[in-house]
Scaffold this motif. Structure first.
Motif, PDB file in Angstrom:
ATOM      1  N   LEU A 158     -26.998 112.303   8.293  1.00  0.00           N
ATOM      2  CA  LEU A 158     -28.432 112.434   8.029  1.00  0.00           C
ATOM      3  C   LEU A 158     -29.129 111.074   8.162  1.00  0.00           C
ATOM      4  O   LEU A 158     -30.221 110.971   8.731  1.00  0.00           O
ATOM      5  CB  LEU A 158     -28.670 113.046   6.639  1.00  0.00           C
ATOM      6  CG  LEU A 158     -30.132 113.387   6.296  1.00  0.00           C
ATOM      7  CD1 LEU A 158     -30.723 114.385   7.285  1.00  0.00           C
ATOM      8  CD2 LEU A 158     -30.240 113.939   4.879  1.00  0.00           C
ATOM      9  N   GLU A 159     -28.460 110.026   7.677  1.00  0.00           N
ATOM     10  CA  GLU A 159     -29.007 108.667   7.828  1.00  0.00           C
ATOM     11  C   GLU A 159     -29.138 108.300   9.313  1.00  0.00           C
ATOM     12  O   GLU A 159     -30.162 107.758   9.736  1.00  0.00           O
ATOM     13  CB  GLU A 159     -28.107 107.631   7.123  1.00  0.00           C
ATOM     14  CG  GLU A 159     -28.162 107.688   5.603  1.00  0.00           C
ATOM     15  CD  GLU A 159     -29.566 107.442   5.027  1.00  0.00           C
ATOM     16  OE1 GLU A 159     -30.259 106.519   5.501  1.00  0.00           O
ATOM     17  OE2 GLU A 159     -29.956 108.195   4.107  1.00  0.00           O
ATOM     18  N   SER A 160     -28.096 108.601  10.069  1.00  0.00           N
ATOM     19  CA  SER A 160     -28.131 108.299  11.515  1.00  0.00           C
ATOM     20  C   SER A 160     -29.254 109.074  12.194  1.00  0.00           C
ATOM     21  O   SER A 160     -29.967 108.541  13.053  1.00  0.00           O
ATOM     22  CB  SER A 160     -26.813 108.698  12.196  1.00  0.00           C
ATOM     23  OG  SER A 160     -25.741 108.022  11.604  1.00  0.00           O
ATOM     24  N   PHE A 161     -29.410 110.331  11.807  1.00  0.00           N
ATOM     25  CA  PHE A 161     -30.448 111.175  12.399  1.00  0.00           C
ATOM     26  C   PHE A 161     -31.837 110.589  12.123  1.00  0.00           C
ATOM     27  O   PHE A 161     -32.671 110.455  13.017  1.00  0.00           O
ATOM     28  CB  PHE A 161     -30.349 112.601  11.846  1.00  0.00           C
ATOM     29  CG  PHE A 161     -31.402 113.534  12.388  1.00  0.00           C
ATOM     30  CD1 PHE A 161     -31.212 114.193  13.595  1.00  0.00           C
ATOM     31  CD2 PHE A 161     -32.601 113.751  11.700  1.00  0.00           C
ATOM     32  CE1 PHE A 161     -32.189 115.045  14.115  1.00  0.00           C
ATOM     33  CE2 PHE A 161     -33.584 114.601  12.203  1.00  0.00           C
ATOM     34  CZ  PHE A 161     -33.376 115.252  13.417  1.00  0.00           C
ATOM     35  N   MET A 162     -32.059 110.213  10.865  1.00  0.00           N
ATOM     36  CA  MET A 162     -33.366 109.668  10.491  1.00  0.00           C
ATOM     37  C   MET A 162     -33.650 108.346  11.219  1.00  0.00           C
ATOM     38  O   MET A 162     -34.788 108.043  11.554  1.00  0.00           O
ATOM     39  CB  MET A 162     -33.451 109.489   8.971  1.00  0.00           C
ATOM     40  CG  MET A 162     -33.622 110.820   8.239  1.00  0.00           C
ATOM     41  SD  MET A 162     -33.154 110.764   6.480  1.00  0.00           S
ATOM     42  CE  MET A 162     -34.359 109.653   5.805  1.00  0.00           C
ATOM     43  N   ALA A 163     -32.599 107.603  11.475  1.00  0.00           N
ATOM     44  CA  ALA A 163     -32.754 106.300  12.144  1.00  0.00           C
ATOM     45  C   ALA A 163     -32.791 106.433  13.670  1.00  0.00           C
ATOM     46  O   ALA A 163     -32.958 105.443  14.384  1.00  0.00           O
ATOM     47  CB  ALA A 163     -31.617 105.380  11.727  1.00  0.00           C
ATOM     48  N   GLY A 164     -32.616 107.658  14.177  1.00  0.00           N
ATOM     49  CA  GLY A 164     -32.594 107.857  15.630  1.00  0.00           C
ATOM     50  C   GLY A 164     -31.322 107.354  16.287  1.00  0.00           C
ATOM     51  O   GLY A 164     -31.264 107.110  17.484  1.00  0.00           O
TER      52      GLY A 164
END
Length: 294
Positions: A158-164
């Motif tokens: 989820l962190e990776s997703f939010m950070a693109g």
């Protein structure tokens, strides 16, 4: 090239957008891809209804003939343009051998699309899906499709997703980029949630955009044939024809749930709050509005 070398490799940046290593290695092929004026581009951020839309459009192109649409797997009927595994497969090469009018699939953000599509003023259809459902679906997809790096835990992903920092980059930039572009080009912008809620209405929009007429009963047939339950059972649409080494359906089926609002089963309250806060910042100033459930 053996499987060890293909799978679970880190993503590589192309002009600031993380993509699969093979695409990065062969980027010049993608960049110089020659679109034809009668190409129809199906563009999406991953896990936003790409296969669903592809199946609908293939049926429209074949006048609702469901048998014709079982002629081959969806990834051969609508080749994934920029997907290249050097020496093994290439969407570009596949497309070169397809007769016009071609259906072309892409997950590229607007700024990376080969310029020949704009030059030829091709028709394009974009489908967007709400970010929270995309994040959940993408997480499961990362687990089963081994061309992706290891997703880690849901929290990490989820962190990776939010950070693109996922394949094809930031969801926020992607949906906004295509939304802006539709002011100047032939782009029909659809929403996954609308397709779920009233598939018939969205198929009629497609027909109008493609300047095609179709009897009511053919439209009804397409609605039925492209419903999630029917497509999930259809080997030419559900990716079960791929080698298990590439996509492991036992980890998570390619067609998992196909619903709106599944994020509620995955997000913790804290994750939800943090996500919403971040979302507001990233979508600030955009006229784009999403529904995160129906």
């Amino acid at each position: 090239m053996d499987e060890q070398n293909i799978f679970r490799r880190e993503l590589v940046d192309v002009q600031g957008v993380p993509v699969f290593w093979g695409m990065a290695e062969e980027w010049s092929q993608v960049e110089t891809f020659e679109a034809r004026p009668d190409d129809l581009l199906i563009a999406t951020y991953p896990k936003s209804g790409t296969t669903w839309l592809s199946e609908i459009v293939d049926l429209i192109y074949n006048n609702g003939d469901t048998e014709k649409c079982k002629r081959d797997a969806i990834y051969n009927r609508v080749p994934f343009m920029e997907f290249i595994i050097p020496g093994i497969s290439s969407g570009i090469e596949q497309l070169q051998n397809v007769q016009s009018p071609r259906l072309v699939k892409t997950h590229l953000p607007v700024q990376l699309l080969p310029s020949s599509f704009w030059k030829n003023n091709c028709k394009m259809i974009y489908v967007a899906r709400n970010a929270k459902d995309v994040a959940v679906s993408y997480y499961y997809f990362y687990q089963m499709a081994k061309i992706h790096p290891d997703p880690g835990t849901w929290e990490e992903f989820l962190e990776s997703f939010m950070a693109g920092k996922v394949c094809f980059g930031s969801w926020y930039d992607h949906v906004k980029g295509w939304w802006e572009k539709k002011k100047d080009y032939h782009i029909l912008y659809l929403f996954y949630e609308d397709m779920k809620e009233n598939p018939k209405c969205e198929i009629q929009k497609l027909l109008k955009f493609l300047e095609k007429d179709m009897p009511e009963e053919t439209v009804a047939k397409i609605v039925h044939h492209t419903s999630f339950d029917v497509m999930k059972q259809n080997p030419s649409a559900n990716y079960t024809t791929l080698d298990n080494g590439e996509m492991d359906h036992s980890v998570s089926p390619f067609m998992r749930k196909g619903i709106s609002g599944d994020w509620k089963n995955k997000f913790t309250v804290a994750q939800y709050e943090r996500f919403e806060e971040d979302y507001k910042n990233k979508m600030k100033g955009s006229t784009l509005k999403f529904r995160s459930e129906i």
